[in-house]
Design a protein around this motif. Structure first.
Motif, PDB file in Angstrom:
ATOM      1  N   ASN A  88     -13.520  14.250   4.564  1.00  0.00           N
ATOM      2  CA  ASN A  88     -13.525  12.916   5.161  1.00  0.00           C
ATOM      3  C   ASN A  88     -14.479  12.005   4.387  1.00  0.00           C
ATOM      4  N   VAL A  89     -14.057  10.766   4.230  1.00  0.00           N
ATOM      5  CA  VAL A  89     -14.889   9.834   3.453  1.00  0.00           C
ATOM      6  C   VAL A  89     -15.088   8.540   4.236  1.00  0.00           C
ATOM      7  N   THR A  90     -16.046   7.752   3.829  1.00  0.00           N
ATOM      8  CA  THR A  90     -16.265   6.466   4.499  1.00  0.00           C
ATOM      9  C   THR A  90     -15.549   5.321   3.792  1.00  0.00           C
ATOM     10  N   GLU A  91     -15.288   5.542   2.508  1.00  0.00           N
ATOM     11  CA  GLU A  91     -14.732   4.417   1.765  1.00  0.00           C
ATOM     12  C   GLU A  91     -13.862   4.936   0.628  1.00  0.00           C
ATOM     13  N   ILE A  92     -12.696   4.293   0.502  1.00  0.00           N
ATOM     14  CA  ILE A  92     -11.869   4.583  -0.672  1.00  0.00           C
ATOM     15  C   ILE A  92     -11.755   3.279  -1.458  1.00  0.00           C
ATOM     16  N   ILE A  93     -11.930   3.377  -2.761  1.00  0.00           N
ATOM     17  CA  ILE A  93     -11.764   2.187  -3.598  1.00  0.00           C
ATOM     18  C   ILE A  93     -10.568   2.423  -4.501  1.00  0.00           C
ATOM     19  N   ALA A  94      -9.628   1.487  -4.444  1.00  0.00           N
ATOM     20  CA  ALA A  94      -8.446   1.614  -5.296  1.00  0.00           C
ATOM     21  C   ALA A  94      -8.460   0.466  -6.279  1.00  0.00           C
ATOM     22  N   GLN A  95      -8.185   0.779  -7.533  1.00  0.00           N
ATOM     23  CA  GLN A  95      -8.250  -0.277  -8.540  1.00  0.00           C
ATOM     24  C   GLN A  95      -6.884  -0.518  -9.177  1.00  0.00           C
ATOM     25  N   THR A  96      -6.517  -1.810  -9.283  1.00  0.00           N
ATOM     26  CA  THR A  96      -5.278  -2.180  -9.956  1.00  0.00           C
ATOM     27  C   THR A  96      -5.598  -2.488 -11.419  1.00  0.00           C
ATOM     28  N   SER A  97      -4.532  -2.644 -12.211  1.00  0.00           N
ATOM     29  CA  SER A  97      -4.798  -2.881 -13.637  1.00  0.00           C
ATOM     30  C   SER A  97      -5.219  -4.318 -13.891  1.00  0.00           C
ATOM     31  N   ASN A  98      -4.776  -5.268 -13.044  1.00  0.00           N
ATOM     32  CA  ASN A  98      -5.365  -6.603 -13.154  1.00  0.00           C
ATOM     33  C   ASN A  98      -5.419  -7.302 -11.811  1.00  0.00           C
ATOM     34  N   SER A  99      -6.231  -8.372 -11.766  1.00  0.00           N
ATOM     35  CA  SER A  99      -6.582  -8.969 -10.480  1.00  0.00           C
ATOM     36  C   SER A  99      -5.408  -9.657  -9.783  1.00  0.00           C
ATOM     37  N   LYS A 100      -4.346  -9.943 -10.539  1.00  0.00           N
ATOM     38  CA  LYS A 100      -3.196 -10.611  -9.908  1.00  0.00           C
ATOM     39  C   LYS A 100      -2.421  -9.670  -8.992  1.00  0.00           C
ATOM     40  N   GLU A 101      -2.602  -8.366  -9.228  1.00  0.00           N
ATOM     41  CA  GLU A 101      -1.800  -7.400  -8.476  1.00  0.00           C
ATOM     42  C   GLU A 101      -2.455  -6.941  -7.181  1.00  0.00           C
ATOM     43  N   VAL A 102      -3.703  -7.393  -6.932  1.00  0.00           N
ATOM     44  CA  VAL A 102      -4.415  -6.839  -5.779  1.00  0.00           C
ATOM     45  C   VAL A 102      -3.750  -7.172  -4.450  1.00  0.00           C
ATOM     46  N   VAL A 103      -3.160  -8.364  -4.352  1.00  0.00           N
ATOM     47  CA  VAL A 103      -2.587  -8.764  -3.065  1.00  0.00           C
ATOM     48  C   VAL A 103      -1.369  -7.894  -2.729  1.00  0.00           C
ATOM     49  N   ILE A 104      -0.468  -7.768  -3.706  1.00  0.00           N
ATOM     50  CA  ILE A 104       0.735  -6.965  -3.459  1.00  0.00           C
ATOM     51  C   ILE A 104       0.364  -5.495  -3.297  1.00  0.00           C
ATOM     52  N   ALA A 105      -0.585  -5.035  -4.088  1.00  0.00           N
ATOM     53  CA  ALA A 105      -1.026  -3.641  -3.977  1.00  0.00           C
ATOM     54  C   ALA A 105      -1.642  -3.408  -2.609  1.00  0.00           C
ATOM     55  N   GLY A 106      -2.396  -4.417  -2.116  1.00  0.00           N
ATOM     56  CA  GLY A 106      -3.006  -4.320  -0.795  1.00  0.00           C
ATOM     57  C   GLY A 106      -1.963  -4.120   0.287  1.00  0.00           C
ATOM     58  N   LYS A 107      -0.833  -4.838   0.165  1.00  0.00           N
ATOM     59  CA  LYS A 107       0.251  -4.710   1.154  1.00  0.00           C
ATOM     60  C   LYS A 107       0.857  -3.314   1.120  1.00  0.00           C
ATOM     61  N   MET A 108       1.045  -2.799  -0.111  1.00  0.00           N
ATOM     62  CA  MET A 108       1.629  -1.461  -0.230  1.00  0.00           C
ATOM     63  C   MET A 108       0.701  -0.411   0.350  1.00  0.00           C
ATOM     64  N   ILE A 109      -0.593  -0.597   0.088  1.00  0.00           N
ATOM     65  CA  ILE A 109      -1.565   0.376   0.599  1.00  0.00           C
ATOM     66  C   ILE A 109      -1.572   0.356   2.122  1.00  0.00           C
ATOM     67  N   LYS A 110      -1.452  -0.823   2.670  1.00  0.00           N
ATOM     68  CA  LYS A 110      -1.422  -0.952   4.131  1.00  0.00           C
ATOM     69  C   LYS A 110      -0.270  -0.117   4.712  1.00  0.00           C
ATOM     70  N   ARG A 111       0.881  -0.233   4.053  1.00  0.00           N
ATOM     71  CA  ARG A 111       2.084   0.492   4.478  1.00  0.00           C
ATOM     72  C   ARG A 111       1.858   2.007   4.389  1.00  0.00           C
ATOM     73  N   ILE A 112       1.324   2.430   3.248  1.00  0.00           N
ATOM     74  CA  ILE A 112       1.070   3.858   3.026  1.00  0.00           C
ATOM     75  C   ILE A 112       0.120   4.390   4.093  1.00  0.00           C
ATOM     76  N   MET A 113      -0.933   3.595   4.369  1.00  0.00           N
ATOM     77  CA  MET A 113      -1.941   4.043   5.330  1.00  0.00           C
ATOM     78  C   MET A 113      -1.385   4.095   6.744  1.00  0.00           C
ATOM     79  N   GLU A 114      -0.518   3.130   7.086  1.00  0.00           N
ATOM     80  CA  GLU A 114       0.096   3.124   8.419  1.00  0.00           C
ATOM     81  C   GLU A 114       0.867   4.419   8.661  1.00  0.00           C
TER      82      GLU A 114
END
Lengths: 246, 404
Positions: free
Chosen positions: B224-250
């Motif tokens: 168990n961890v307190t924080e996961i940090i995920a990094q995209t290859s560039n800053s433009k992709e963070v928003v869409i990646a954030g949405k995908m991560i939300k889905r995966i986590m749900e």
């Protein structure tokens, strides 16, 4: 050089139209020394202003060197004034914040480059420099030379840095004449140039006009004084906006 | 320009206006740079997934829905499930303390995976960071923050060891010093890397007995961890990646919200929105004062034109055109306003300096914050000088000459 036919001038004062000049015909040759006399309100000054392109006639035609002044734009009129005409006024009309040199230099500010080049070509005194290749620096030097030259001519070389308020009436009028002559105009228009001066100083001023006249310049001078008018070659009497004799 | 006092009074409005503009821009810029600095420390390409402390009821529900909280498997799922994510790092805050040393502030002890340093651009002063091998073989090693190492004195060198609870950890690296803002008003703030001790992720679960480790893991080696940090290859992709991560986590957490997803880039946008309101208020003040200042300029220019009527007549008589006259008075009004503008810029810069000195607000004077008010003051000179200059130009030369 000057050709006026049927020139009249009317002013609208409080809804009434007042005729100041009525149907004036006049021709003045190059190199004339003309005096205009007449009582106050006879239209002398208005005629002088029209001759000097400061004002436009209401009707009639005025040809200055073949140019019709009636149709000329503000820019063209200003151009005529800058390059052809020098004014001398009774109350001197110097700019109080500028010193003698700057007052005399003033017309150069408004002779736009083409005129200035023309001027330099006309008055190329030493002839060593080719006017077409003159740099701005040379133009500046020549301009300064010219200003110094006319100031010397009117005898004020030792007053260059004086403000008008530090000068006597005669000296102020000399500055005004230097300013009128600095651009090598074709004519000088003087509105009672000796009116505010004692007769001795007045004579000195008239001498300066004579020098200009003897060099081939046209002088048109308004005066009340018959003695002053006697210096002129020709005298024009005006009354109620008309020329009475000529 | 004879009336120095009158001219000085008339440009007061311009001084105030330009002052407001430069102060406004420098405060805005200071605040922006501060936020940007924070966001940059968090990483503009990073997405944070944090554990949320659940209430008793929520925990019950979570257990019913078979959600085991944030763990290393989530990191694996994100990395494989979302194409934009190049790498992930896990971090667990450990509530343990250093034994045997007296420190003014107790350092934060965190267990991380090996990729943490590269995702957060941490650089080392000496030694190396935790490696993959260290994590796998559960090595008892640690990396110290700059302040921690200094406070430990001779013991804080590479090769030395620190005691955490009942275990000795060998020091293998010391971090470079990082500037850290103590500001705590944002939703997420960067950790203070000067006051930190990193240990390998696995060493914590197995070697130290801490109550937090309530494992009900599905897989043997899940932590168990307190924080996961995920990094995209560039800053433009963070928003869409954030949405995908939300889905995966749900899906992974069976709709239980025992985590929150934070994207630093989006925080930046939020703070910018708040700042816009502030800028709007100040620009309103600035424009009112510039407008009033402009009217002051127009007023004095009209007076100057009237006073110098005869001079205008003289200039016209020696050959000045109407445009020459317009130009002359326009130049004078531009000189007036740009002197006012420069004075305002100067006092504004001083005011901005005092603000950061006294109020502690960060202000940054940029070239833009100097040029904008200056250009504005020049434009005001043109705009409000035009009417007086036009009045001067259209005067009749003859009556101007007769004016007393």
């Amino acid at each position: 050089m000057i050709e006026l036919t049927g020139v009249s001038k009317q002013y609208q004062i409080a809804g009434n139209s007042v005729s100041v000049l009525k149907d004036i015909d006049l021709s003045i040759e190059k190199g004339e020394f003309l005096a205009i006399m007449g009582p106050s309100g006879s239209g002398k000054s208005t005629l002088l202003h029209i001759l000097g392109c400061l004002d436009r006639p209401t009707a009639g035609t005025y040809h200055l060197e073949g140019n019709n002044v009636f149709d000329a734009s503000d820019k063209e009129l200003s151009g005529f004034r800058a390059s052809h005409i020098g004014f001398v006024f009774q109350n001197f009309n110097l700019i109080p914040v500028l010193d003698v040199f700057e007052n005399v230099e003033l017309p150069f500010l408004y002779s736009h480059f083409k005129n200035q080049a023309d001027f330099i070509r006309r008055s190329d005194l030493n002839g060593k420099l080719n006017s077409n290749r003159k740099s701005d620096f040379h133009a500046q030097v020549e301009k300064k030379q010219r200003v110094m030259e006319v100031i010397k001519k009117v005898g004020l070389s030792d007053r260059l840095k004086h403000k008008p308020s530090e000068l006597s009436g005669g000296e102020m009028q000399r500055v005004a004449i230097a300013r009128a002559m600095v651009m090598n105009p074709k004519m000088i228009l003087a509105d009672e140039p000796t009116g505010n001066l004692d007769s001795k100083t007045g004579h000195e001023i008239l001498e300066l006009f004579k020098i200009f006249h003897n060099a081939g310049g046209t002088v048109i001078m308004i005066t009340h004084d018959i003695e002053v008018a006697s210096n002129a070659e020709k005298c024009l009497q005006m009354r109620d906006g008309r020329i009475v004799n000529s | 320009m004879q009336h120095k006092l009158r001219s000085a009074l008339s440009i007061l409005g311009i001084i105030c206006g330009t002052m407001a503009v430069i102060v406004m821009i420098s405060i805005g810029e200071g605040a922006r740079q501060k936020v940007v600095g924070q966001i940059e420390q968090l990483g503009i390409k990073n997405i944070y997934i944090n554990t949320i402390n659940l209430t008793e009821g929520q925990r019950l529900k979570a257990r019913r829905n078979l959600s085991s909280g944030l763990n290393t498997d989530d990191a694996e799922r994100i990395k494989t499930g979302c194409g934009y994510i190049m790498d992930t790092a896990c971090l667990k805050e450990v509530s343990a303390s250093l034994i045997g040393v007296r420190l003014q502030t107790s350092p934060q002890i965190v267990a991380t995976s090996s990729s943490y340093a590269s995702l957060l651009n941490l650089s080392l002063l000496q030694g190396r960071f935790i490696s993959k091998h260290d994590v796998e073989s559960q090595n008892m090693i640690c990396v110290l923050g700059d302040t921690v190492a200094k406070n430990l004195g001779n013991g804080g060198k590479i090769g030395g060891s620190v005691r955490i609870e009942n275990n000795l950890f060998k020091i293998i690296g010391i971090l470079n010093r990082l500037n850290h803002d103590t500001e705590k008003n944002s939703v997420i703030s960067a950790r203070n890397y000067n006051e930190i001790i990193f240990i390998p992720l696995n060493s914590f679960g197995n070697k130290i007995n801490i109550s937090v480790n309530r494992n009900n893991n599905v897989f043997e080696n899940t932590v168990n961890v307190t924080e996961i940090i995920a990094q995209t290859s560039n800053s433009k992709e963070v928003v869409i990646a954030g949405k995908m991560i939300k889905r995966i986590m749900e899906v992974a957490h069976n709709q239980i919200d025992d985590y929150q997803i934070i994207i630093p880039m989006e925080l930046l946008k939020q703070t910018q929105k708040i700042q816009q309101t502030f800028t709007l208020v100040l620009s309103a003040i600035a424009s009112i004062s510039l407008f009033v200042g402009g009217i002051g300029i127009m007023n004095i220019m009209l007076a100057i034109v009237y006073e110098r009527t005869r001079e205008i007549g003289i200039r016209r008589a020696v050959g000045a055109t109407q445009s020459d006259i317009v130009l002359q008075f326009l130049t004078e009004s531009i000189i007036l306003t740009s002197v006012g503008g420069s004075a305002g810029i100067l006092t504004g810069a001083i005011a901005a300096g005092l603000l950061s000195l006294i109020a502690g607000w960060e202000t940054i004077i940029t070239l833009f914050s100097i040029l904008l008010p200056f250009v504005m003051s020049v434009l005001i000179g043109v705009f409000f000088g035009l009417y007086p200059a036009y009045q001067a130009a259209k005067m009749d030369p003859v009556s101007a000459l007769r004016h007393e």
